[in-house]
Design a protein around this motif. Sequence first.
Motif, PDB file in Angstrom:
ATOM      1  N   HIS A   3       8.538  71.639  83.324  1.00 48.45           N
ATOM      2  CA  HIS A   3       7.760  72.556  82.497  1.00 48.45           C
ATOM      3  C   HIS A   3       6.270  72.255  82.658  1.00 48.45           C
ATOM      4  N   GLY A   4       5.798  71.069  82.256  1.00 46.73           N
ATOM      5  CA  GLY A   4       4.395  70.732  82.421  1.00 46.73           C
ATOM      6  C   GLY A   4       4.063  69.334  81.974  1.00 46.73           C
TER       7      GLY A   4
ATOM      8  N   THR B  78       8.187  66.164  82.714  1.00 47.86           N
ATOM      9  CA  THR B  78       7.527  67.412  82.321  1.00 47.86           C
ATOM     10  C   THR B  78       8.281  68.144  81.214  1.00 47.86           C
TER      11      THR B  78
ATOM     12  N   GLU C 205       0.176  69.681  85.855  1.00 49.28           N
ATOM     13  CA  GLU C 205       1.185  70.418  86.617  1.00 49.28           C
ATOM     14  C   GLU C 205       1.925  71.299  85.623  1.00 49.28           C
ATOM     15  N   ILE C 206       2.085  72.565  85.967  1.00 51.92           N
ATOM     16  CA  ILE C 206       2.813  73.486  85.102  1.00 51.92           C
ATOM     17  C   ILE C 206       3.753  74.320  85.967  1.00 51.92           C
TER      18      ILE C 206
ATOM     19  N   PRO D 200       5.581  77.900  83.316  1.00 55.87           N
ATOM     20  CA  PRO D 200       4.682  78.182  82.204  1.00 55.87           C
ATOM     21  C   PRO D 200       5.426  78.739  80.979  1.00 55.87           C
TER      22      PRO D 200
ATOM     23  N   ALA E 266      -1.011  78.726  79.784  1.00 57.87           N
ATOM     24  CA  ALA E 266       0.210  78.755  80.598  1.00 57.87           C
ATOM     25  C   ALA E 266       1.044  80.012  80.350  1.00 57.87           C
TER      26      ALA E 266
ATOM     27  N   THR F 111      -4.841  74.178  84.843  1.00 54.50           N
ATOM     28  CA  THR F 111      -4.371  72.997  85.574  1.00 54.50           C
ATOM     29  C   THR F 111      -5.505  72.044  85.957  1.00 54.50           C
TER      30      THR F 111
END
Length: 186
Positions: free
Chosen positions: A19-20, A51, A96-97, A100, A129, A141
């Motif tokens: 995910h992020g 993430t 990092e995504i 989103p 996102a 990002t």
Amino acid sequence: MRASTFLTSTFFAATALAHGNIVSPPVRQAGAVTQQVCGAQAVSALTTDITGPLENVASNGSPDCNIFLCKGIQFEDNQNNVQEFAAGEQVDFAAEIPIPHEGPCNVSVVDLATNTLVGQPLISFASYADEALAQLPLNNTQFSVTMPTDLGTQCQQPGECALQWFWFGTNAQQTYEDCVDFVMTA
């Protein structure tokens, strides 16, 4: 054919988890103390999918394990990772995504003893996102924050404060968080 299918399946499984998260500056990582405080299941979730949302992390129920404070990751596992920042210094972040989820996001200084914000967020996004966009804006990002100049004697001891990246995916109802431990220098 099998190798291709295996690689495709492995790639899909790896990205489906994601995910992020923040990749720079260095964020807290789970270790032995986190496992002792939060349990093996929590550490497994935190290390299997760095993430993933906080909602996927199940602690052992210990009152000392607060998943909503730096993912429950303990400072003692990260004492060698404390960053030094000066008042007014610009700190660059990289995130990092891969998947989103639109919602609000901010980076704030957090008092770790009380789990409260120190001052106002250093950067805020009302909409972050957004999965409806063909491409995320670069500032989702890659962004910078300016360290506060009014902290006085706060945040001078390791383990006292962290920069907390906090993102809530509104439709997904998922929370993402990373902490950068720091001290303010003269």
